[in-house]
Structures are given as structure tokens and as C-alpha cells.
Design an enzyme around this catalytic site. Sequence first.
Site, PDB file in Angstrom:
ATOM      1  N   VAL A   1       0.941  -1.222  -0.024  1.00 45.51           N
ATOM      2  CA  VAL A   1       0.127  -0.021  -0.035  1.00 45.51           C
ATOM      3  C   VAL A   1       0.981   1.153  -0.166  1.00 45.51           C
ATOM      4  CG1 VAL A   1      -1.963   1.267   1.355  1.00 45.51           C
ATOM      5  CG2 VAL A   1      -2.035  -1.338   1.172  1.00 45.51           C
TER       6      VAL A   1
ATOM      7  N   ASN B   1      -1.423  -4.844  14.750  1.00 44.24           N
ATOM      8  CA  ASN B   1      -1.401  -3.596  14.098  1.00 44.24           C
ATOM      9  C   ASN B   1      -1.604  -2.573  15.221  1.00 44.24           C
ATOM     10  OD1 ASN B   1      -0.630  -4.634  11.702  1.00 44.24           O
ATOM     11  ND2 ASN B   1      -2.770  -4.235  10.770  1.00 44.24           N
TER      12      ASN B   1
ATOM     13  N   HIS C   1     -14.878   0.619   8.017  1.00 46.30           N
ATOM     14  CA  HIS C   1     -14.431  -0.139   6.784  1.00 46.30           C
ATOM     15  C   HIS C   1     -14.384  -1.533   7.041  1.00 46.30           C
ATOM     16  CE1 HIS C   1     -11.862  -0.481   3.479  1.00 46.30           C
ATOM     17  NE2 HIS C   1     -10.885  -0.967   4.080  1.00 46.30           N
TER      18      HIS C   1
HETATM   19  N1  APR Z   1       7.225   0.554  11.381  1.00 49.23           N
HETATM   20  C1  APR Z   1       7.436   0.713  10.105  1.00 49.23           C
HETATM   21  N2  APR Z   1       7.166  -0.211   9.073  1.00 49.23           N
HETATM   22  C2  APR Z   1       6.532  -1.348   9.558  1.00 49.23           C
HETATM   23  C3  APR Z   1       6.400  -1.773  11.037  1.00 49.23           C
HETATM   24  C4  APR Z   1       6.805  -0.471  11.840  1.00 49.23           C
HETATM   25  N3  APR Z   1       6.555  -0.992  13.292  1.00 49.23           N
HETATM   26  N4  APR Z   1       5.810  -2.926  11.157  1.00 49.23           N
HETATM   27  C5  APR Z   1       5.667  -3.384   9.792  1.00 49.23           C
HETATM   28  N5  APR Z   1       6.081  -2.453   8.910  1.00 49.23           N
HETATM   29  C6  APR Z   1       6.049  -2.654   7.533  1.00 49.23           C
HETATM   30  C7  APR Z   1       6.377  -4.105   6.999  1.00 49.23           C
HETATM   31  O1  APR Z   1       7.818  -4.254   7.084  1.00 49.23           O
HETATM   32  C8  APR Z   1       6.034  -3.648   5.564  1.00 49.23           C
HETATM   33  O2  APR Z   1       6.892  -3.445   4.528  1.00 49.23           O
HETATM   34  O3  APR Z   1       4.722  -2.429   7.099  1.00 49.23           O
HETATM   35  C9  APR Z   1       4.702  -2.814   5.656  1.00 49.23           C
HETATM   36  C10 APR Z   1       3.364  -3.449   5.229  1.00 49.23           C
HETATM   37  O4  APR Z   1       3.413  -3.820   3.869  1.00 49.23           O
HETATM   38  P1  APR Z   1       2.723  -5.072   3.444  1.00 49.23           P
HETATM   39  O5  APR Z   1       3.000  -6.487   4.244  1.00 49.23           O
HETATM   40  O6  APR Z   1       2.828  -5.353   1.904  1.00 49.23           O
HETATM   41  O7  APR Z   1       1.079  -4.704   3.815  1.00 49.23           O
HETATM   42  P2  APR Z   1       0.074  -3.937   2.875  1.00 49.23           P
HETATM   43  O8  APR Z   1      -0.689  -4.819   1.996  1.00 49.23           O
HETATM   44  O9  APR Z   1       0.661  -2.541   2.445  1.00 49.23           O
HETATM   45  O10 APR Z   1      -0.966  -3.271   3.904  1.00 49.23           O
HETATM   46  C11 APR Z   1      -0.718  -2.510   4.938  1.00 49.23           C
HETATM   47  O11 APR Z   1      -2.807  -1.396   5.031  1.00 49.23           O
HETATM   48  O12 APR Z   1      -4.712  -1.619   3.829  1.00 49.23           O
HETATM   49  C12 APR Z   1      -3.969  -1.901   5.108  1.00 49.23           C
HETATM   50  O13 APR Z   1      -5.011  -4.034   5.968  1.00 49.23           O
HETATM   51  C13 APR Z   1      -3.766  -3.372   5.408  1.00 49.23           C
HETATM   52  O14 APR Z   1      -3.004  -3.199   7.573  1.00 49.23           O
HETATM   53  C14 APR Z   1      -2.543  -3.443   6.319  1.00 49.23           C
HETATM   54  C15 APR Z   1      -1.746  -2.245   5.863  1.00 49.23           C
END
Ligand code: APR
Length: 310
Positions: A13, A95, A175
Site C-alpha cells: 500500500v 497492528n 471500513h
Molecule cells: N514500522 C514501520 N514499518 C513497519 C512496521 C513498523 N513498526 N511494522 C511493519 N512495517 C512494514 C512492513 O515491513 C511492511 O513493509 O509495513 C509494511 C506493510 O506492507 P505489506 O505487508 O505489503 O502490507 P500492505 O498490503 O501494504 O498493507 C498494510 O494497510 O490496507 C492496510 O490491511 C492493510 O493493515 C494493512 C496495511
Amino acid sequence: MRYKVSIIGAGNVGAEAARYLLYKDLADIVLIDIVEGIARGKALDLAQASQIIGFSGKIKGSNNYEDIADSDVVIITAGVPRKPGMSRDDLIEVNFKIIKDISEKIKIYAKNSIVIVVTNPLDAMTYAAYKILGFERERVIGQAGVLDSSRLAYFVSQKLNVLPYEVQGLVLGTHGDDMVPLVRYTTVNGISITKLLSESDIDEIVNKTKYAGGEIVQIMGTSAFFAPGDAAGYMAEIIIKDIKKLISASVYTKGEYKLNDVVIGLPIVLGKNGIEKIVELDLDEREMELLNNCAKHIKELQLVVDRFLS
Ligand code: APR
């Protein structure tokens, strides 16, 4: 003046939100991720498209929150996405910890920014961010309504064989599966879809809208990211350009729609100050009942957040 947008979470995202800003040449961009290589690698990759796209700003990736200093807008997309069979609510514990960590950093390094939350469960995570940040409510906004309204508009456009951007959709509430697509206020060139479609067609569209996210998780094994990332990027664009656009977004209520102390999707005017106005529409009894159901559900999640916070 060049604006600055920081995106926390350089996953699916976050990267799409960055791409939106890059393609529209809207701001300097900082990508932050706990996995430094992801943020830095994607920033380099995107930067190397600048010449092709015509992006004139800077883009940087890091895991150092000092880099978000002086951001006009911070978009939080960090967190775990859904897997098949999961509801958004199942993500609350994992989360929350991420949102807490990030909100504390934003409070230190970007205390004047407007924060857009995308992480799910969206309304509860926006509530958590609002509580931890301590910013005025106008500067902590949840992105869900832009996405859900776009999904609604898309399904209407398919049914009526018109272009999606000719449709204005409005989805309020949570949502989640009990979101409230306001069909009376969904229009094609000003004409309500209640005048253009049968009741059964409208029911079908409402159901498709509610389960649009879930359908993608089922098909793809992870949650959607193009439309959610673009929705967040679009909200940043509205703020940066001070468009003062009426959209739906999750906001902390103080009596609007007789709702208090709940973060829920409502129509707002978005502009350079964040939420410029919460618009109180005339809802009928059924619509109000559906909105109240959402509020009840979200408040249950907020109680969980309150427990984590105490
Ligand atoms: N600080 C910074 N980044 C983090 C942390 C943190 N504490 N914890 C996780 N991340 C990063 C991960 O390393 C990863 O790159 O957040 C990113 C999440 O990316 P994806 O796993 O690809 O998830 P995505 O599909 O982008 O969704 C993220 O948005 O729409 C919502 O439900 C979805 O909660 C989810 C969020």
C-alpha cells in the site's frame, strides 16, 4: 513551495501511495519501513523512474524517523495485511503495537503534520493514533471512505455502462462488512442511482462494495493495495492542493450525527487544515440505524484499544 509527504510502511500500500504522489509530481517523498532495505530499495527504484515520469522532487527511503521532520502529511500504511479467512478486526492486536510505535515517533518528529491512517482495522487504528498523537482531531484522518466510495462508484459504472468517474459514490460507517453505502446520495451526473437502477441491482452493488476487499484477499492471498494506496495518495493531494473536497473519511466524533467519542466514516470537507468541516447529511431512519450499528461495533474495538493503551 515544495510539499513533503512521508509514508510509513513501504509495503504494497505504501509503495502505491508513493507512486501516486510521484506520478502526479505532488511532493517530496520519504518512505520509512522497519525493514530498511525495503524502504531504501523502493525509493531508489522509484527515483530512477523520475526522468520517465517527469517527477521533479526528491524521494528517500530509510528507517530513521528523523527523515520525516517537517512533513506536511504523514500516511501510515505499516502493518500486517489480511490473509484469506481473516477479518480486518483480527489484525487489531498486532497492528495496534505498530501504530503505537509509529504514532509516538510522529509526535516527536512531525508534530505539525496531518496524519492519514490506512492500517486496518481502520477505524480502531485511527482512534489509537488519535489518542497517542494527541493532535487535534482535524489532523488525524482515516482513509477508508475514499476507497469504499470508489469501489461503489466502480460497481455502479459497470451496471450502468458509464465511466466510473461520472459516478459520485458515498460510503459511511466502518471500513468493514457493515459499512453503509448511501445509495440515495450516490449519483450519476447528479441523478440518484435510486432513479436509475432497480432495487435488486442496487442490493447487488451494495453487497459487492461491502465484500470488494474480501474478494481480493480470497483471489490474491493478500489484501488490495493499488486502490487503497491511490486513495491515500489522493487524500494527500487534496490536502496539499487545498482542494476542499467533500469526501468520506474516518473522523473522531464530538456529537455529529449524535455520535460521540467514536472514530467513524462521515462526509467531510478535506483541505489544507485537514478536516475543514464535518458535513451533517439528512439521513433517514434506516440509514441512521445502520450508522449506529457501525458505531456500536467500532466502540467495541475501541474498548480493546483502550485496554491496550492503559
Ligand atoms: N514500522 C514501520 N514499518 C513497519 C512496521 C513498523 N513498526 N511494522 C511493519 N512495517 C512494514 C512492513 O515491513 C511492511 O513493509 O509495513 C509494511 C506493510 O506492507 P505489506 O505487508 O505489503 O502490507 P500492505 O498490503 O501494504 O498493507 C498494510 O494497510 O490496507 C492496510 O490491511 C492493510 O493493515 C494493512 C496495511
